[in-house]
Design a protein around this motif. Structure first.
Motif, PDB file in Angstrom:
ATOM      1  N   PHE A 179      -3.765  78.014  19.931  1.00  0.00           N
ATOM      2  CA  PHE A 179      -4.119  76.680  20.401  1.00  0.00           C
ATOM      3  C   PHE A 179      -4.070  76.637  21.932  1.00  0.00           C
ATOM      4  O   PHE A 179      -3.215  75.971  22.526  1.00  0.00           O
ATOM      5  CB  PHE A 179      -3.174  75.636  19.804  1.00  0.00           C
ATOM      6  N   PRO A 180      -4.980  77.354  22.592  1.00  0.00           N
ATOM      7  CA  PRO A 180      -4.971  77.353  24.061  1.00  0.00           C
ATOM      8  C   PRO A 180      -5.399  76.009  24.632  1.00  0.00           C
ATOM      9  O   PRO A 180      -6.023  75.194  23.947  1.00  0.00           O
ATOM     10  CB  PRO A 180      -5.985  78.450  24.402  1.00  0.00           C
ATOM     11  N   ALA A 181      -5.052  75.785  25.880  1.00  0.00           N
ATOM     12  CA  ALA A 181      -5.478  74.594  26.615  1.00  0.00           C
ATOM     13  C   ALA A 181      -6.376  75.067  27.751  1.00  0.00           C
ATOM     14  O   ALA A 181      -5.893  75.438  28.829  1.00  0.00           O
ATOM     15  CB  ALA A 181      -4.270  73.828  27.158  1.00  0.00           C
ATOM     16  N   PRO A 182      -7.685  75.123  27.540  1.00  0.00           N
ATOM     17  CA  PRO A 182      -8.597  75.731  28.511  1.00  0.00           C
ATOM     18  C   PRO A 182      -8.515  75.104  29.906  1.00  0.00           C
ATOM     19  O   PRO A 182      -8.421  73.884  30.045  1.00  0.00           O
ATOM     20  CB  PRO A 182      -9.978  75.496  27.889  1.00  0.00           C
ATOM     21  N   VAL A 183      -8.540  75.974  30.900  1.00  0.00           N
ATOM     22  CA  VAL A 183      -8.620  75.554  32.304  1.00  0.00           C
ATOM     23  C   VAL A 183     -10.056  75.774  32.752  1.00  0.00           C
ATOM     24  O   VAL A 183     -10.574  76.890  32.641  1.00  0.00           O
ATOM     25  CB  VAL A 183      -7.652  76.363  33.189  1.00  0.00           C
ATOM     26  N   THR A 184     -10.704  74.746  33.241  1.00  0.00           N
ATOM     27  CA  THR A 184     -12.121  74.854  33.607  1.00  0.00           C
ATOM     28  C   THR A 184     -12.337  74.998  35.108  1.00  0.00           C
ATOM     29  O   THR A 184     -13.464  75.192  35.550  1.00  0.00           O
ATOM     30  CB  THR A 184     -12.902  73.630  33.108  1.00  0.00           C
ATOM     31  N   THR A 185     -11.283  74.923  35.886  1.00  0.00           N
ATOM     32  CA  THR A 185     -11.428  74.976  37.343  1.00  0.00           C
ATOM     33  C   THR A 185     -11.617  76.409  37.842  1.00  0.00           C
ATOM     34  O   THR A 185     -11.201  77.377  37.200  1.00  0.00           O
ATOM     35  CB  THR A 185     -10.206  74.363  38.037  1.00  0.00           C
ATOM     36  N   ILE A 186     -12.234  76.520  39.005  1.00  0.00           N
ATOM     37  CA  ILE A 186     -12.369  77.778  39.738  1.00  0.00           C
ATOM     38  C   ILE A 186     -11.612  77.631  41.045  1.00  0.00           C
ATOM     39  O   ILE A 186     -11.807  76.653  41.776  1.00  0.00           O
ATOM     40  CB  ILE A 186     -13.843  78.114  40.016  1.00  0.00           C
ATOM     41  N   GLU A 187     -10.753  78.594  41.331  1.00  0.00           N
ATOM     42  CA  GLU A 187      -9.966  78.545  42.569  1.00  0.00           C
ATOM     43  C   GLU A 187     -10.314  79.730  43.448  1.00  0.00           C
ATOM     44  O   GLU A 187     -10.499  80.849  42.964  1.00  0.00           O
ATOM     45  CB  GLU A 187      -8.472  78.514  42.238  1.00  0.00           C
ATOM     46  N   GLU A 188     -10.417  79.486  44.741  1.00  0.00           N
ATOM     47  CA  GLU A 188     -10.832  80.501  45.712  1.00  0.00           C
ATOM     48  C   GLU A 188      -9.724  80.739  46.715  1.00  0.00           C
ATOM     49  O   GLU A 188      -9.055  79.804  47.159  1.00  0.00           O
ATOM     50  CB  GLU A 188     -12.086  80.018  46.446  1.00  0.00           C
ATOM     51  N   GLY A 189      -9.527  81.994  47.079  1.00  0.00           N
ATOM     52  CA  GLY A 189      -8.517  82.317  48.069  1.00  0.00           C
ATOM     53  C   GLY A 189      -8.911  83.523  48.898  1.00  0.00           C
ATOM     54  O   GLY A 189      -9.702  84.362  48.462  1.00  0.00           O
ATOM     55  N   LEU A 190      -8.377  83.587  50.103  1.00  0.00           N
ATOM     56  CA  LEU A 190      -8.562  84.748  50.969  1.00  0.00           C
ATOM     57  C   LEU A 190      -7.364  85.677  50.820  1.00  0.00           C
ATOM     58  O   LEU A 190      -6.225  85.193  50.721  1.00  0.00           O
ATOM     59  CB  LEU A 190      -8.695  84.317  52.425  1.00  0.00           C
ATOM     60  N   PRO A 191      -7.580  86.994  50.794  1.00  0.00           N
ATOM     61  CA  PRO A 191      -6.428  87.902  50.772  1.00  0.00           C
ATOM     62  C   PRO A 191      -5.513  87.591  51.942  1.00  0.00           C
ATOM     63  O   PRO A 191      -5.980  87.357  53.062  1.00  0.00           O
ATOM     64  CB  PRO A 191      -7.073  89.283  50.909  1.00  0.00           C
ATOM     65  N   PRO A 192      -4.218  87.541  51.716  1.00  0.00           N
ATOM     66  CA  PRO A 192      -3.273  87.126  52.758  1.00  0.00           C
ATOM     67  C   PRO A 192      -3.062  88.196  53.822  1.00  0.00           C
ATOM     68  O   PRO A 192      -3.387  89.365  53.628  1.00  0.00           O
ATOM     69  CB  PRO A 192      -1.988  86.883  51.978  1.00  0.00           C
ATOM     70  N   THR A 193      -2.500  87.756  54.929  1.00  0.00           N
ATOM     71  CA  THR A 193      -2.099  88.707  55.963  1.00  0.00           C
ATOM     72  C   THR A 193      -0.884  89.474  55.465  1.00  0.00           C
ATOM     73  O   THR A 193      -0.157  88.997  54.584  1.00  0.00           O
ATOM     74  CB  THR A 193      -1.748  87.981  57.265  1.00  0.00           C
TER      75      THR A 193
END
Length: 211
Positions: A179-193
């Motif tokens: 019984f998963p709870a789907p996440v529909t968002t897309i998240e963007e990130g830059l590789p950290p220093t």
């Protein structure tokens, strides 16, 4: 265009087939690592697909034969992160797996990708909850470091890299497979220093290969 079917040797059964499959591309070929459960014993195997010849070839199985894993590629190597945090590097030119230091935090059903010369593990589950943890592996030093977390906790996210940015797509906000709870968002990130290293290699590398 239809291509040669993936081998099913070692599948759990004729109905389920190969249940848990991770794949990545290196050296112009596609590599898949397969874990099957149920099955007695649990079954693990790996295959290489060559688009030029449209053929599959069996390869050395991953060294983790009791858990599934996320798979990514970097620098013509394949990396597999197990559901209990164990980590291994595959060299297609030698058909050899080398066990590397485990992730700093043990998580299951994480996402895995590479960017900027590093390999990133993001999200997953810990205990009874989804988490937003992000860890970075340096293939040169073999060190892990904890990085800025995802905005949203999620298990089984799809990770990808475009133009130096990492994207986390989908997944579930809980750990349930029934019984998963789907996440529909897309998240963007830059590789950290570069930051503080939280774990260093211990002992000699352990390898697994055919013969």
């Amino acid at each position: 265009t239809a291509k040669a079917s993936m081998p099913t040797d070692g599948s759990a059964n004729s109905i389920l087939g190969n249940r848990f499959i991770g794949g990545a591309a290196a050296n112009g070929r596609i590599y898949i690592a397969v874990y099957n459960n149920p099955g007695t014993p649990w079954l693990t195997h790996a295959h290489e697909y060559d688009p030029a010849t449209n053929t599959w070839t069996s390869k050395t199985a991953p060294p983790f034969n009791y858990t599934r894993y996320a798979v990514a590629s970097h620098g013509n190597k394949i990396y597999a992160l197990s559901d209990i945090g164990e980590f291994a590097e595959y060299d297609p030119s030698k058909d050899v797996w080398t066990i590397r230091p485990p992730a700093t935090t043990s998580r299951f059903r994480t996402g895995l990708t590479s960017s900027g010369g590093k390999v990133y593990s993001a999200g997953g589950g810990s205990g009874s909850s989804a988490v937003s943890t992000v860890e970075e592996f340096d293939p040169i030093t073999h060190n892990w470091a904890v990085r800025a977390s995802l905005p949203s906790a999620r298990t089984s996210p799809s990770l990808g890299e475009i133009a130096g940015r990492i994207y986390a797509v989908g997944g579930s906000s809980n750990i349930s497979e029934s019984f998963p709870a789907p996440v529909t968002t897309i998240e963007e990130g830059l590789p950290p220093t570069p930051g503080s290293v939280l774990q260093t290699p211990t002992g000699d590398a352990v390898t697994a290969s055919n013969g």
